[in-house]
Scaffold this motif. Structure first.
Motif, short mmCIF file in Angstrom:
data_model
loop_
_atom_site.label_atom_id
_atom_site.label_comp_id
_atom_site.label_asym_id
_atom_site.label_seq_id
_atom_site.Cartn_x
_atom_site.Cartn_y
_atom_site.Cartn_z
N ALA A 222 -16.96 64.46 49.69
CA ALA A 222 -17.42 63.10 49.98
C ALA A 222 -16.57 62.11 49.19
N PRO A 223 -15.56 61.51 49.83
CA PRO A 223 -14.68 60.60 49.10
C PRO A 223 -15.39 59.36 48.57
N ASN A 224 -16.53 59.00 49.15
CA ASN A 224 -17.25 57.80 48.71
C ASN A 224 -18.30 58.11 47.64
N ALA A 225 -18.37 59.36 47.19
CA ALA A 225 -19.36 59.71 46.16
C ALA A 225 -19.02 58.97 44.87
N ALA A 226 -20.04 58.53 44.21
CA ALA A 226 -19.83 57.78 42.97
C ALA A 226 -19.18 58.67 41.90
N ASP A 227 -18.24 58.12 41.16
CA ASP A 227 -17.60 58.86 40.08
C ASP A 227 -18.41 58.77 38.79
N LEU A 228 -19.33 57.83 38.74
CA LEU A 228 -20.06 57.61 37.51
C LEU A 228 -21.48 57.17 37.83
N ALA A 229 -22.42 57.81 37.19
CA ALA A 229 -23.81 57.37 37.29
C ALA A 229 -24.18 56.79 35.94
N LEU A 230 -24.54 55.54 35.92
CA LEU A 230 -24.87 54.88 34.66
C LEU A 230 -26.19 55.40 34.12
N ALA A 231 -26.20 55.70 32.86
CA ALA A 231 -27.42 56.15 32.19
C ALA A 231 -28.14 54.95 31.61
N GLY A 232 -29.39 55.12 31.32
CA GLY A 232 -30.17 54.05 30.73
C GLY A 232 -30.09 54.08 29.21
N TRP A 233 -28.95 54.48 28.68
CA TRP A 233 -28.78 54.60 27.24
C TRP A 233 -28.45 53.25 26.64
N GLN A 234 -28.82 53.11 25.39
CA GLN A 234 -28.47 51.92 24.64
C GLN A 234 -27.25 52.26 23.79
N ALA A 235 -26.26 51.40 23.80
CA ALA A 235 -25.07 51.65 22.98
C ALA A 235 -25.45 51.65 21.51
N PHE A 236 -24.88 52.60 20.76
CA PHE A 236 -25.18 52.72 19.34
C PHE A 236 -24.51 51.60 18.57
N ASP A 237 -25.30 50.89 17.79
CA ASP A 237 -24.79 49.82 16.93
C ASP A 237 -25.20 50.17 15.51
#
Length: 63
Positions: free
Chosen positions: A28-43
């Motif tokens: 599937a060439p249109n399949a997403a390469d990345l699924a965004l997670a609901g993570w919070q960036a570490f600060d």
């Protein structure tokens, strides 16, 4: 670290491995390469309570 020898696989399968796609999404060439997670960036300033400066020790002083 894991190493894989892809040289014995057909070229199309080598490409699928290198682009890290599962067999179901490789066609599937249109399949997403990345699924965004609901993570919070570490600060480090906001999450200072989660920073450990010493290694944990198990029973008897063993790590």
């Amino acid at each position: 670290m894991a190493l894989y020898d892809l040289s014995r696989l057909p070229y199309a399968e080598q490409v699928r491995w290198r682009t890290q796609r599962c067999p179901a999404h490789a066609a599937a060439p249109n399949a997403a390469d990345l699924a965004l997670a609901g993570w919070q960036a570490f600060d480090p300033l906001l999450h200072a309570a989660h920073i450990r400066t010493r290694l944990p020790h198990g029973p008897g002083g063993q790590a």
